[in-house]
Design a protein around this motif. Structure first.
Motif, short mmCIF file in Angstrom:
data_model
loop_
_atom_site.label_atom_id
_atom_site.label_comp_id
_atom_site.label_asym_id
_atom_site.label_seq_id
_atom_site.Cartn_x
_atom_site.Cartn_y
_atom_site.Cartn_z
N ASN A 103 19.58 -42.09 69.67
CA ASN A 103 20.17 -42.67 70.89
C ASN A 103 20.50 -44.14 70.69
OD1 ASN A 103 17.98 -40.53 72.38
ND2 ASN A 103 20.12 -40.50 72.95
N GLY A 104 21.69 -44.51 71.17
CA GLY A 104 22.06 -45.92 71.11
C GLY A 104 22.49 -46.39 69.74
N GLY A 153 25.35 -46.02 68.37
CA GLY A 153 26.73 -46.50 68.37
C GLY A 153 27.74 -45.41 68.09
N LYS A 154 27.33 -44.15 68.19
CA LYS A 154 28.23 -43.04 67.88
C LYS A 154 29.35 -42.93 68.93
CE LYS A 154 24.86 -40.09 68.25
NZ LYS A 154 23.75 -40.94 68.72
N THR A 155 28.96 -42.92 70.19
CA THR A 155 29.96 -42.81 71.24
C THR A 155 30.92 -44.00 71.20
OG1 THR A 155 28.48 -41.54 72.66
CG2 THR A 155 30.26 -42.71 73.75
N THR A 156 30.35 -45.17 70.96
CA THR A 156 31.18 -46.36 70.89
C THR A 156 32.22 -46.24 69.79
OG1 THR A 156 29.27 -47.61 71.66
CG2 THR A 156 31.08 -48.87 70.71
N GLU A 208 31.80 -37.66 75.76
CA GLU A 208 30.43 -37.40 76.19
C GLU A 208 30.48 -37.11 77.69
OE1 GLU A 208 26.52 -39.65 74.60
OE2 GLU A 208 27.87 -40.87 75.77
N GLN A 259 23.59 -34.86 68.69
CA GLN A 259 22.17 -35.18 68.72
C GLN A 259 21.40 -34.13 67.92
OE1 GLN A 259 19.85 -37.30 70.32
NE2 GLN A 259 21.55 -38.71 70.62
N1 LIG Z 1 29.57 -49.80 78.68
C1 LIG Z 1 28.61 -50.41 77.97
N2 LIG Z 1 28.26 -51.69 78.24
C2 LIG Z 1 27.30 -52.32 77.53
N3 LIG Z 1 26.64 -51.77 76.52
C3 LIG Z 1 26.93 -50.50 76.18
C4 LIG Z 1 27.93 -49.76 76.89
N4 LIG Z 1 28.00 -48.54 76.34
C5 LIG Z 1 27.09 -48.52 75.33
N5 LIG Z 1 26.46 -49.70 75.24
C6 LIG Z 1 25.41 -50.05 74.24
O1 LIG Z 1 25.95 -49.88 72.95
C7 LIG Z 1 24.99 -49.27 72.10
C8 LIG Z 1 25.57 -48.01 71.48
O2 LIG Z 1 25.77 -47.06 72.50
P1 LIG Z 1 26.46 -45.66 72.24
O3 LIG Z 1 26.71 -45.03 73.55
O4 LIG Z 1 27.62 -45.86 71.35
O5 LIG Z 1 25.32 -44.89 71.47
P2 LIG Z 1 25.24 -43.38 71.02
O6 LIG Z 1 24.97 -43.39 69.58
O7 LIG Z 1 26.41 -42.62 71.50
O8 LIG Z 1 23.93 -42.91 71.79
P3 LIG Z 1 23.59 -41.48 72.46
O9 LIG Z 1 23.17 -40.60 71.35
O10 LIG Z 1 22.45 -41.80 73.36
O11 LIG Z 1 24.79 -41.01 73.18
C9 LIG Z 1 23.76 -49.03 72.95
O12 LIG Z 1 22.85 -50.07 72.69
C10 LIG Z 1 24.25 -49.10 74.35
O13 LIG Z 1 23.25 -49.63 75.20
#
Ligand SMILES: Nc1ncnc2c1ncn2[C@@H]1O[C@H](COP(=O)(O)OP(=O)(O)OP(=O)(O)O)[C@@H](O)[C@H]1O
Ligand SMILES: [Mg+2]
Lengths: 307, 254
Positions: free
Chosen positions: B56-57, B59-62, B103, B212
């Motif tokens: 989690n977190g 950065g995958k979604t980003t 997502e 995940q």
């Molecule tokens: N809209 C936003 N504003 C500020 N910070 C964000 C935002 N979206 C994500 N983040 C931060 O960026 C980081 C990466 O988030 P991201 O959603 O890309 O993770 P992820 O790998 O997709 O996690 P997960 O498996 O939980 O979906 C995290 O620390 C999150 O808190």
């Protein structure tokens, strides 16, 4: 009973205009969550443009039945450009700003437009030229004239047309998608900015038509006419449930009826203490009552969460 | 961890470049002050199914959002099919063949199932073929047929995931990106979704899968990247990663 029928007819005519203007408020709200308080001024500009064009064309000897549609089209084109410009210049830069910012900007735009209109068209009332022999017809003791018949039929046609666009075309589908989730709409290939612009332009075209209707019905146009009309149409949109198209139509027609029945009977109701010049208060009683008792409006569901 | 820059003049490597549909170098993405993706490099070949896993977190979604154009990268470059994507707006990327199932699915709850599918084809102009594809989607997901005139908001989570996938496929993508398609679904539904992913991949579509459920992702993909704290920490053939101790310990509970 005659008074009753007469007030119903008057209410439907006025309500048709409210409905067309309320649609503009509600479409923009549905898509941006923004109350475009400048929308009433777009109605005024539409009326003024149509009137100027009409006067000029008739002055040049163009036959009235040709001059009328041409001026209407000019007014619609002018208002669509205005609506496009308002969104582009005043609202788009504030798309991600706190909600109060675009609201205040909307009021600012409204003041600017009023003053511009005053500079262009002056402070005086402009008379709507006599185009046709506006005949009156007797229906069950009440009177309805040609202009009023045209207003009601046109408004109903426009509402049906708008519903067809929103529910039967891919543009309409995109509008609803953008209203619901802008990111997801982008992922479908929707140019969100374009859809927002088109929404403003559609609302403004309806506003131009409404402006012409009001000035034709009352025979007058004035730089200040958009203010009260805009507020009432906004009330109609809230009454129906802002963001909901059917709500705007229903709210518009209902508000027209409430106002005109109210004005017809206010003397009786207050034992002659208040006269029909108080008809404007009904709209605002309605607004307050809706906000207190049913803030989501008659058909709406999401005012509470969004406004 | 960074790939060396490839000299454009060297022919054998140029040859390899052509086969890369997507190549990302030094991608950095942030939200205001937060640096969510800190300079990552990876690529996806034509017809490849690549997984991106991480906790989690990470950065995958980003990363996916940056690829789809929903967030502008702060640094680095996204090359897709011979073009630099960085400045291309999201809606134009769709007609270039990039589709993202986001997502949380992002179905339009107030549109019907059929309207959602048509929105998927919004960027296409070949109307006759759209009808064929619509029929193909209903064949792929028969559950959607009987629900076609129902509002999408009334579908179950699994049905919404099917709809989101079908909707993305309606754009006829060349690169399909899926963000956690198994999230919140019952095992049977997960199975169905992953069968579909395999099927689509077998037809030659390039797929970037974020999951995940690392085991599932490694089983279905040919190559994988592991992301941690905004950086790619491991990469390689999925079969190798499945067997590696580090991955076993961190993601597979072994
Ligand atoms: N809209 C936003 N504003 C500020 N910070 C964000 C935002 N979206 C994500 N983040 C931060 O960026 C980081 C990466 O988030 P991201 O959603 O890309 O993770 P992820 O790998 O997709 O996690 P997960 O498996 O939980 O979906 C995290 O620390 C999150 O808190
Ligand atoms: Mg995520």
């Amino acid at each position: 009973m005659e008074i009753f029928f007469q007030q119903i007819i008057n209410g439907l005519v006025q309500g048709s205009v409210y409905a067309l203007v309320a649609l503009g408020y509600t479409m923009v709200y549905g898509i941006l969550g923004l109350i475009n308080f400048a929308h009433g001024e777009v109605v005024m500009v539409g009326a003024m443009l149509a009137l100027s064009a009409l006067t000029a064309l008739i002055g040049w000897g163009v036959p009235p039945l040709l001059a009328l549609p041409v001026s209407l089209l000019l007014a619609m084109a002018g208002c669509m450009l205005l609506g496009f410009g308002i969104e582009r210049i005043a609202y788009r830069p504030l798309r991600h700003a706190p909600r109060l910012a675009p609201l205040i900007t909307a009021i600012g735009v409204s003041i600017v437009l009023q003053n511009l209109a005053m500079m262009i068209w002056g402070r005086e009332y402009h008379a709507f030229p006599q185009l046709i022999n506006n005949q009156s017809h007797h229906v069950g003791g009440a009177i309805i004239n040609d202009i009023q018949i045209v207003i009601i039929i046109t408004a109903l046609g426009l509402m049906a047309g708008l519903m067809a666009i929103v529910h039967r075309t891919s543009l309409g589908c995109a509008m609803r998608a953008v209203a619901e989730n802008q990111h997801a709409a982008q992922l479908m290939g929707v140019d969100v900015n374009r859809v927002i612009s088109v929404t403003f332009m559609l609302g403004s075209a309806l506003a131009a038509i409404a402006g012409l209707m009001v000035s034709a019905n009352y025979g007058l146009a004035h730089y200040y006419m958009g203010f009260l009309l805009g507020l009432k149409a906004f009330t109609a949109a809230v009454l129906g449930g802002i963001g909901n198209l059917r709500g705007a139509m229903l709210g518009g027609l209902l508000l027209g009826l409430i106002e005109s029945l109210g004005a017809g009977y206010i003397g009786d109701l207050t034992g002659g203490f208040l006269g029909s010049q108080y008809q404007d208060v009904f709209a605002f009683f309605v607004l307050i009552a809706v906000l207190v008792f049913r803030p989501s409006g008659l058909l709406g569901e999401r005012l509470a969460e969004r406004a | 961890m960074k790939c060396a820059t490839i000299p454009a003049s060297s022919p054998p490597i140029l040859e390899r470049r052509v086969n890369k549909l997507l190549e990302i170098s030094g991608l950095e993405v942030g939200y205001g002050g937060i640096h969510a993706v800190k300079g990552i490099d990876f690529h996806i070949g034509q017809g490849e199914l690549v997984a991106l896993i991480g906790s989690n977190g990470a950065g995958k979604t980003t990363t996916l959002k940056a690829l789809a154009g929903l967030i502008a990268p702060v640094g680095g470059q996204i090359d897709y099919d011979g073009r630099v994507l960085n400045a291309v707006p999201a809606h134009q990327r769709v007609s270039m063949g990039i589709a993202l199932v986001p997502e949380g699915r992002g179905v339009f709850a107030r549109l019907t199932v059929a309207e959602n599918l048509l929105m998927g084809a919004y960027s296409r102009r070949d109307h006759a073929a759209i009808d064929d594809d619509l029929a193909r989607m209903y064949a792929l997901f028969p559950r959607l047929v009987e629900r076609r005139d129902q509002l999408a908001g009334t579908l179950s989570g699994g049905e919404q995931q099917m709809l989101a996938m079908a909707r993305a496929l309606m754009s006829r993508p060349r690169l399909l990106m899926l963000d956690e398609p198994s999230m919140g679904l019952a095992p049977l539904m997960v199975k169905k979704i992953f069968e579909t992913i395999r099927e689509v991949a077998a037809q030659g579509m390039s797929i970037l899968l974020v999951e995940q459920n690392a085991r599932l992702a490694l089983q279905v993909s040919s190559r994988s990247y592991v992301m941690e704290g905004g950086s790619i920490t491991l990469s390689g053939a999925s079969a190798d990663l499945l067997g590696s101790d580090a991955v076993q310990r961190a993601y597979l509970g072994g």
